[in-house]
Write a protein that holds these residues in place. Structure first.
Motif, PDB file in Angstrom:
ATOM      1  N   ALA A   1       7.430  -1.957  -5.559  1.00 59.50           N
ATOM      2  CA  ALA A   1       8.184  -1.102  -6.480  1.00 59.50           C
ATOM      3  C   ALA A   1       7.603  -1.180  -7.886  1.00 59.50           C
ATOM      4  O   ALA A   1       7.458  -0.160  -8.568  1.00 59.50           O
ATOM      5  N   ARG A   2       7.254  -2.407  -8.326  1.00 57.43           N
ATOM      6  CA  ARG A   2       6.640  -2.556  -9.658  1.00 57.43           C
ATOM      7  C   ARG A   2       5.282  -1.855  -9.712  1.00 57.43           C
ATOM      8  O   ARG A   2       4.977  -1.144 -10.664  1.00 57.43           O
ATOM      9  N   GLU A   3       4.464  -2.070  -8.679  1.00 56.38           N
ATOM     10  CA  GLU A   3       3.117  -1.483  -8.659  1.00 56.38           C
ATOM     11  C   GLU A   3       3.168   0.040  -8.633  1.00 56.38           C
ATOM     12  O   GLU A   3       2.365   0.712  -9.283  1.00 56.38           O
ATOM     13  N   LEU A   4       4.106   0.595  -7.865  1.00 52.50           N
ATOM     14  CA  LEU A   4       4.184   2.043  -7.687  1.00 52.50           C
ATOM     15  C   LEU A   4       5.117   2.727  -8.683  1.00 52.50           C
ATOM     16  O   LEU A   4       5.259   3.946  -8.656  1.00 52.50           O
ATOM     17  N   GLU A   5       5.761   1.906  -9.517  1.00 50.33           N
ATOM     18  CA  GLU A   5       6.688   2.426 -10.529  1.00 50.33           C
ATOM     19  C   GLU A   5       7.782   3.285  -9.893  1.00 50.33           C
ATOM     20  O   GLU A   5       7.996   4.446 -10.263  1.00 50.33           O
ATOM     21  N   CYS A   6       8.445   2.708  -8.901  1.00 56.51           N
ATOM     22  CA  CYS A   6       9.555   3.375  -8.228  1.00 56.51           C
ATOM     23  C   CYS A   6      10.623   2.325  -7.926  1.00 56.51           C
ATOM     24  O   CYS A   6      10.440   1.155  -8.228  1.00 56.51           O
ATOM     25  N   SER A   7      11.710   2.738  -7.323  1.00 57.15           N
ATOM     26  CA  SER A   7      12.778   1.795  -6.991  1.00 57.15           C
ATOM     27  C   SER A   7      12.464   1.074  -5.685  1.00 57.15           C
ATOM     28  O   SER A   7      11.661   1.540  -4.872  1.00 57.15           O
ATOM     29  N   VAL A   8      13.117  -0.067  -5.504  1.00 55.54           N
ATOM     30  CA  VAL A   8      12.961  -0.819  -4.262  1.00 55.54           C
ATOM     31  C   VAL A   8      13.475   0.019  -3.094  1.00 55.54           C
ATOM     32  O   VAL A   8      12.890   0.017  -2.012  1.00 55.54           O
ATOM     33  N   ARG A   9      14.549   0.765  -3.303  1.00 56.52           N
ATOM     34  CA  ARG A   9      15.093   1.623  -2.245  1.00 56.52           C
ATOM     35  C   ARG A   9      14.062   2.665  -1.804  1.00 56.52           C
ATOM     36  O   ARG A   9      13.942   2.977  -0.624  1.00 56.52           O
ATOM     37  N   THR A  10      13.293   3.208  -2.753  1.00 59.57           N
ATOM     38  CA  THR A  10      12.228   4.166  -2.428  1.00 59.57           C
ATOM     39  C   THR A  10      11.161   3.487  -1.570  1.00 59.57           C
ATOM     40  O   THR A  10      10.652   4.081  -0.621  1.00 59.57           O
ATOM     41  N   VAL A  11      10.842   2.242  -1.886  1.00 59.14           N
ATOM     42  CA  VAL A  11       9.867   1.498  -1.083  1.00 59.14           C
ATOM     43  C   VAL A  11      10.383   1.360   0.346  1.00 59.14           C
ATOM     44  O   VAL A  11       9.647   1.581   1.306  1.00 59.14           O
ATOM     45  N   TYR A  12      11.666   1.006   0.506  1.00 59.95           N
ATOM     46  CA  TYR A  12      12.242   0.885   1.846  1.00 59.95           C
ATOM     47  C   TYR A  12      12.125   2.206   2.616  1.00 59.95           C
ATOM     48  O   TYR A  12      11.747   2.220   3.788  1.00 59.95           O
ATOM     49  N   ARG A  13      12.446   3.302   1.949  1.00 59.44           N
ATOM     50  CA  ARG A  13      12.368   4.611   2.613  1.00 59.44           C
ATOM     51  C   ARG A  13      10.926   4.936   2.986  1.00 59.44           C
ATOM     52  O   ARG A  13      10.652   5.427   4.084  1.00 59.44           O
ATOM     53  N   ASP A  14      10.009   4.664   2.081  1.00 61.94           N
ATOM     54  CA  ASP A  14       8.592   4.971   2.351  1.00 61.94           C
ATOM     55  C   ASP A  14       8.035   4.118   3.485  1.00 61.94           C
ATOM     56  O   ASP A  14       7.262   4.605   4.314  1.00 61.94           O
ATOM     57  N   VAL A  15       8.414   2.851   3.548  1.00 58.31           N
ATOM     58  CA  VAL A  15       7.965   1.983   4.645  1.00 58.31           C
ATOM     59  C   VAL A  15       8.509   2.518   5.968  1.00 58.31           C
ATOM     60  O   VAL A  15       7.801   2.529   6.980  1.00 58.31           O
ATOM     61  N   GLU A  16       9.743   3.002   5.956  1.00 56.74           N
ATOM     62  CA  GLU A  16      10.325   3.590   7.171  1.00 56.74           C
ATOM     63  C   GLU A  16       9.532   4.829   7.597  1.00 56.74           C
ATOM     64  O   GLU A  16       9.249   5.015   8.779  1.00 56.74           O
ATOM     65  N   VAL A  17       9.142   5.660   6.638  1.00 54.50           N
ATOM     66  CA  VAL A  17       8.348   6.854   6.950  1.00 54.50           C
ATOM     67  C   VAL A  17       7.010   6.451   7.564  1.00 54.50           C
ATOM     68  O   VAL A  17       6.573   7.027   8.562  1.00 54.50           O
ATOM     69  N   LEU A  18       6.355   5.448   6.993  1.00 54.74           N
ATOM     70  CA  LEU A  18       5.068   4.992   7.523  1.00 54.74           C
ATOM     71  C   LEU A  18       5.219   4.420   8.934  1.00 54.74           C
ATOM     72  O   LEU A  18       4.361   4.634   9.790  1.00 54.74           O
ATOM     73  N   THR A  19       6.321   3.717   9.181  1.00 59.78           N
ATOM     74  CA  THR A  19       6.569   3.167  10.513  1.00 59.78           C
ATOM     75  C   THR A  19       6.759   4.282  11.531  1.00 59.78           C
ATOM     76  O   THR A  19       6.185   4.243  12.620  1.00 59.78           O
ATOM     77  N   VAL A  20       7.534   5.282  11.159  1.00 54.92           N
ATOM     78  CA  VAL A  20       7.751   6.421  12.055  1.00 54.92           C
ATOM     79  C   VAL A  20       6.436   7.167  12.291  1.00 54.92           C
ATOM     80  O   VAL A  20       6.192   7.686  13.378  1.00 54.92           O
TER      81      VAL A  20
END
Length: 135
Positions: free
Chosen positions: A40-59
């Motif tokens: 989240a710090r590296e990408l300048e987004c929220s932790v929740r956004t990271v969770y959603r993005d990881v879910e997208v990558l998994t799918v």
């Protein structure tokens, strides 16, 4: 009435999300420890956004998992992206992209299987000739 977004704004947001997904995949697959807070710090987004993005990558087929011992996301050691080299399509081939991809994969697999069978026959011949010499 809800505010309508312009198409250009929508496309820009989609591109930003796609770029973020690629960066997450590259960071997690590279060296280093990347937890949700770090990403989240590296990408300048929220932790929740990271969770959603990881879910997208998994799918999407990237087997990302959270390693509790290291408190970081990981990808299994042997994981590699499949090749995405374009394959020529014969003139009479079906037009469906899914059918085309399936045909290309099947042709590739058959080629590998034929090479395997050839090597296996060669090995059998060597073993049989060695048995005749010792027998």
């Amino acid at each position: 009435m809800a505010k309508q977004r312009r198409d250009a704004d929508r496309r820009s947001r989609q591109c930003a999300k796609f770029a973020r997904l690629i960066r997450i995949a590259r960071l997690v697959m590279g060296n280093g420890r990347w937890g949700p807070d770090d990403l989240a710090r590296e990408l300048e987004c929220s932790v929740r956004t990271v969770y959603r993005d990881v879910e997208v990558l998994t799918v999407a087929g990237i087997p990302i998992f959270f390693d509790k011992a290291d408190q970081a996301y990981r990808v299994p050691g042997g994981f590699r992206f499949s090749g995405i080299e374009p394959q020529p399509v014969p003139a009479g081939a079906p037009a469906s992209p899914a059918v085309h991809d399936l045909l290309c994969s099947a042709r590739s697999l058959l080629g590998e299987a034929e090479a395997f069978v050839t090597r296996l026959r060669s090995l059998c011949a060597e073993l049989e000739s060695g048995r005749r010499e010792t027998g």
